[in-house]
Scaffold this motif. Structure first.
Motif, PDB file in Angstrom:
ATOM      1  N   PRO A 122       0.663  -1.084  -0.062  1.00 33.93           N
ATOM      2  CA  PRO A 122      -0.373  -0.279   0.174  1.00 33.93           C
ATOM      3  C   PRO A 122       0.762   1.149   0.383  1.00 33.93           C
ATOM      4  O   PRO A 122       0.652   1.799  -0.315  1.00 33.93           O
ATOM      5  CB  PRO A 122      -0.635  -0.178   1.264  1.00 33.93           C
ATOM      6  N   TYR A 123       1.956   0.944   0.322  1.00 32.46           N
ATOM      7  CA  TYR A 123       3.059   2.867   0.689  1.00 32.46           C
ATOM      8  C   TYR A 123       3.934   3.063  -0.799  1.00 32.46           C
ATOM      9  O   TYR A 123       3.582   3.953  -1.609  1.00 32.46           O
ATOM     10  CB  TYR A 123       3.844   2.110   1.757  1.00 32.46           C
ATOM     11  N   SER A 124       3.850   1.414  -1.157  1.00 41.30           N
ATOM     12  CA  SER A 124       5.287   2.005  -2.543  1.00 41.30           C
ATOM     13  C   SER A 124       4.658   1.662  -4.034  1.00 41.30           C
ATOM     14  O   SER A 124       4.615   1.832  -5.013  1.00 41.30           O
ATOM     15  CB  SER A 124       6.556   0.715  -2.882  1.00 41.30           C
ATOM     16  N   ARG A 125       3.603   0.725  -3.651  1.00 38.20           N
ATOM     17  CA  ARG A 125       2.536   0.026  -4.972  1.00 38.20           C
ATOM     18  C   ARG A 125       3.291  -0.288  -6.069  1.00 38.20           C
ATOM     19  O   ARG A 125       2.991  -0.712  -6.710  1.00 38.20           O
ATOM     20  CB  ARG A 125       2.147   1.350  -5.623  1.00 38.20           C
ATOM     21  N   TYR A 126       4.656  -1.095  -5.107  1.00 35.39           N
ATOM     22  CA  TYR A 126       5.859  -1.619  -6.143  1.00 35.39           C
ATOM     23  C   TYR A 126       5.335  -3.422  -5.481  1.00 35.39           C
ATOM     24  O   TYR A 126       5.739  -3.253  -4.753  1.00 35.39           O
ATOM     25  CB  TYR A 126       6.931  -1.113  -5.459  1.00 35.39           C
ATOM     26  N   ARG A 127       4.390  -4.082  -6.571  1.00 34.46           N
ATOM     27  CA  ARG A 127       4.534  -5.683  -6.026  1.00 34.46           C
ATOM     28  C   ARG A 127       5.083  -6.281  -6.888  1.00 34.46           C
ATOM     29  O   ARG A 127       5.718  -6.286  -7.953  1.00 34.46           O
ATOM     30  CB  ARG A 127       3.296  -5.109  -6.869  1.00 34.46           C
ATOM     31  N   VAL A 128       5.691  -7.185  -6.152  1.00 36.59           N
ATOM     32  CA  VAL A 128       6.977  -8.077  -6.560  1.00 36.59           C
ATOM     33  C   VAL A 128       6.041  -9.406  -6.228  1.00 36.59           C
ATOM     34  O   VAL A 128       5.743  -9.633  -5.398  1.00 36.59           O
ATOM     35  CB  VAL A 128       7.999  -7.915  -5.532  1.00 36.59           C
ATOM     36  N   GLY A 129       6.574 -10.484  -6.809  1.00 31.51           N
ATOM     37  CA  GLY A 129       6.688 -11.928  -6.824  1.00 31.51           C
ATOM     38  C   GLY A 129       7.336 -12.081  -6.521  1.00 31.51           C
ATOM     39  O   GLY A 129       8.392 -12.641  -7.550  1.00 31.51           O
ATOM     40  N   ALA A 130       8.226 -13.702  -6.116  1.00 33.38           N
ATOM     41  CA  ALA A 130       8.894 -14.640  -6.796  1.00 33.38           C
ATOM     42  C   ALA A 130       8.616 -16.474  -6.410  1.00 33.38           C
ATOM     43  O   ALA A 130       7.627 -16.510  -5.435  1.00 33.38           O
ATOM     44  CB  ALA A 130      10.272 -14.192  -5.422  1.00 33.38           C
ATOM     45  N   ALA A 131       9.587 -17.198  -6.804  1.00 34.00           N
ATOM     46  CA  ALA A 131       8.775 -18.390  -7.287  1.00 34.00           C
ATOM     47  C   ALA A 131      10.427 -19.586  -6.506  1.00 34.00           C
ATOM     48  O   ALA A 131      11.511 -18.686  -7.697  1.00 34.00           O
ATOM     49  CB  ALA A 131       8.571 -18.566  -8.345  1.00 34.00           C
ATOM     50  N   ALA A 144       6.233 -20.009  -3.672  1.00 35.99           N
ATOM     51  CA  ALA A 144       6.014 -18.656  -3.643  1.00 35.99           C
ATOM     52  C   ALA A 144       5.640 -17.778  -2.947  1.00 35.99           C
ATOM     53  O   ALA A 144       5.763 -18.229  -1.871  1.00 35.99           O
ATOM     54  CB  ALA A 144       4.828 -18.461  -5.317  1.00 35.99           C
ATOM     55  N   GLY A 145       6.345 -16.400  -3.002  1.00 41.18           N
ATOM     56  CA  GLY A 145       6.206 -15.142  -1.921  1.00 41.18           C
ATOM     57  C   GLY A 145       5.744 -14.269  -2.660  1.00 41.18           C
ATOM     58  O   GLY A 145       6.261 -13.789  -3.736  1.00 41.18           O
ATOM     59  N   CYS A 146       5.135 -13.002  -1.998  1.00 38.10           N
ATOM     60  CA  CYS A 146       5.132 -11.590  -2.344  1.00 38.10           C
ATOM     61  C   CYS A 146       6.309 -10.913  -0.798  1.00 38.10           C
ATOM     62  O   CYS A 146       5.769 -11.003   0.126  1.00 38.10           O
ATOM     63  CB  CYS A 146       3.415 -11.432  -2.777  1.00 38.10           C
ATOM     64  N   ASN A 147       5.320 -10.183  -1.538  1.00 31.74           N
ATOM     65  CA  ASN A 147       6.572  -8.578  -0.606  1.00 31.74           C
ATOM     66  C   ASN A 147       5.194  -8.209  -0.016  1.00 31.74           C
ATOM     67  O   ASN A 147       4.308  -8.445  -0.685  1.00 31.74           O
ATOM     68  CB  ASN A 147       7.187  -7.400  -1.590  1.00 31.74           C
ATOM     69  N   VAL A 148       5.174  -7.526   0.994  1.00 37.87           N
ATOM     70  CA  VAL A 148       4.512  -7.143   2.539  1.00 37.87           C
ATOM     71  C   VAL A 148       5.198  -6.136   3.091  1.00 37.87           C
ATOM     72  O   VAL A 148       6.147  -6.214   3.423  1.00 37.87           O
ATOM     73  CB  VAL A 148       4.307  -8.687   3.313  1.00 37.87           C
ATOM     74  N   GLU A 149       4.193  -5.108   2.751  1.00 37.24           N
ATOM     75  CA  GLU A 149       5.475  -3.853   3.419  1.00 37.24           C
ATOM     76  C   GLU A 149       4.188  -3.796   4.463  1.00 37.24           C
ATOM     77  O   GLU A 149       3.155  -4.395   5.162  1.00 37.24           O
ATOM     78  CB  GLU A 149       4.984  -2.397   2.444  1.00 37.24           C
ATOM     79  N   ASN A 150       5.370  -2.832   5.273  1.00 32.84           N
ATOM     80  CA  ASN A 150       5.054  -2.202   6.742  1.00 32.84           C
ATOM     81  C   ASN A 150       5.004  -1.273   6.772  1.00 32.84           C
ATOM     82  O   ASN A 150       5.941  -0.725   6.913  1.00 32.84           O
ATOM     83  CB  ASN A 150       5.557  -3.481   7.755  1.00 32.84           C
ATOM     84  N   TRP A 155       8.278  -7.485   4.234  1.00 34.36           N
ATOM     85  CA  TRP A 155       9.126  -8.866   3.414  1.00 34.36           C
ATOM     86  C   TRP A 155       9.248  -8.850   2.407  1.00 34.36           C
ATOM     87  O   TRP A 155       8.009  -8.393   1.821  1.00 34.36           O
ATOM     88  CB  TRP A 155       8.728  -9.714   4.379  1.00 34.36           C
ATOM     89  N   CYS A 156      10.065  -8.586   1.614  1.00 38.49           N
ATOM     90  CA  CYS A 156      10.477  -9.223   0.209  1.00 38.49           C
ATOM     91  C   CYS A 156       9.871 -10.581  -0.550  1.00 38.49           C
ATOM     92  O   CYS A 156       9.757 -11.216   0.432  1.00 38.49           O
ATOM     93  CB  CYS A 156      12.037  -9.190   0.038  1.00 38.49           C
ATOM     94  N   ALA A 157       9.732 -10.750  -1.221  1.00 36.67           N
ATOM     95  CA  ALA A 157       9.196 -11.434  -1.351  1.00 36.67           C
ATOM     96  C   ALA A 157      10.295 -12.578  -1.731  1.00 36.67           C
ATOM     97  O   ALA A 157       9.307 -14.247  -1.906  1.00 36.67           O
ATOM     98  CB  ALA A 157       8.576 -11.249  -3.776  1.00 36.67           C
ATOM     99  N   GLU A 158      10.974 -12.849  -1.901  1.00 38.89           N
ATOM    100  CA  GLU A 158      11.945 -13.799  -2.412  1.00 38.89           C
ATOM    101  C   GLU A 158      12.132 -13.881  -1.067  1.00 38.89           C
ATOM    102  O   GLU A 158      12.552 -15.655  -0.756  1.00 38.89           O
ATOM    103  CB  GLU A 158      13.681 -13.365  -2.205  1.00 38.89           C
ATOM    104  N   THR A 159      12.201 -13.642   0.473  1.00 38.85           N
ATOM    105  CA  THR A 159      12.514 -13.842   1.727  1.00 38.85           C
ATOM    106  C   THR A 159      10.961 -14.228   1.845  1.00 38.85           C
ATOM    107  O   THR A 159      11.253 -15.585   3.195  1.00 38.85           O
ATOM    108  CB  THR A 159      12.071 -12.840   2.504  1.00 38.85           C
ATOM    109  N   ASN A 160       9.615 -14.577   1.505  1.00 34.23           N
ATOM    110  CA  ASN A 160       8.967 -15.419   1.431  1.00 34.23           C
ATOM    111  C   ASN A 160       9.038 -16.452   0.929  1.00 34.23           C
ATOM    112  O   ASN A 160       8.235 -17.453   1.231  1.00 34.23           O
ATOM    113  CB  ASN A 160       7.487 -14.347   1.441  1.00 34.23           C
ATOM    114  N   ALA A 161       9.217 -16.636  -0.186  1.00 32.16           N
ATOM    115  CA  ALA A 161       9.348 -17.723  -1.055  1.00 32.16           C
ATOM    116  C   ALA A 161      10.718 -19.189  -0.793  1.00 32.16           C
ATOM    117  O   ALA A 161      10.117 -20.108  -0.363  1.00 32.16           O
ATOM    118  CB  ALA A 161       9.947 -17.456  -2.463  1.00 32.16           C
ATOM    119  N   LEU A 162      11.390 -18.625   0.404  1.00 32.85           N
ATOM    120  CA  LEU A 162      12.713 -18.840   1.206  1.00 32.85           C
ATOM    121  C   LEU A 162      11.491 -19.890   2.662  1.00 32.85           C
ATOM    122  O   LEU A 162      12.203 -20.452   2.505  1.00 32.85           O
ATOM    123  CB  LEU A 162      13.730 -18.299   1.264  1.00 32.85           C
TER     124      LEU A 162
END
Length: 142
Positions: A28-37, A47-53, A60-67
């Motif tokens: 919601p802040y950057s509006r820069y949506r990222v996905g990773a596999a 898979a994972g996505c970025n989660v802003e705070n 959390w970055c998408a890669e972190t969530n995917a890992l």
């Protein structure tokens, strides 16, 4: 350097997983949506996505969530990671994610793919993005 190769079918599966994850992004802040596999040693895709705070460093970055999904699924080695951003700029894992990926892969073996909705745009080995890296092998006793 011999880059690992992935079949076109596997690349497409990874791309679909990353793009689907990107749609679930909380940005919601950057509006820069990222996905990773992440492709693990057993051929499974996580898979994972970025989660802003609101407290920016806490996101959390998408890669972190995917890992994290890979570890929860029992995987311990990453063979490839595909990161999908909104385009048109090519997106690569940030420095922190490069180090996190290093924890679960040898730099000369991990394929890193940059993609957007149009497909894979570029690829590297982790070694090219994180040269002379520090990893788990440095902490093993001799």
């Amino acid at each position: 350097m011999n880059a690992p190769s992935l079949s076109d079918d596997l690349l497409q599966q990874m791309l679909r997983a990353a793009l689907a994850a990107r749609e679930q992004s909380y940005a919601p802040y950057s509006r820069y949506r990222v996905g990773a596999a992440v492709l693990d040693e057993l051929g499974r895709i996580h898979a994972g996505c970025n989660v802003e705070n609101a407290a920016y460093p806490q996101g959390w970055c998408a890669e972190t969530n995917a890992l994290g999904h890979m570890i929860m699924g029992g995987g311990r080695r990453a063979r490839a990671v595909l990161v999908a951003g909104p385009g048109p700029e090519i997106i690569t894992p940030c420095g922190g994610c490069r180090q996190k990926l290093r924890e679960f892969a040898q730099p000369t073996e991990l394929l890193v793919l940059a993609a957007d909705a149009g497909g894979v745009r570029q690829q590297w080995l982790l070694e090219q993005l994180l040269p002379a890296s520090f990893g788990p092998d440095h902490l093993r006793s001799s």
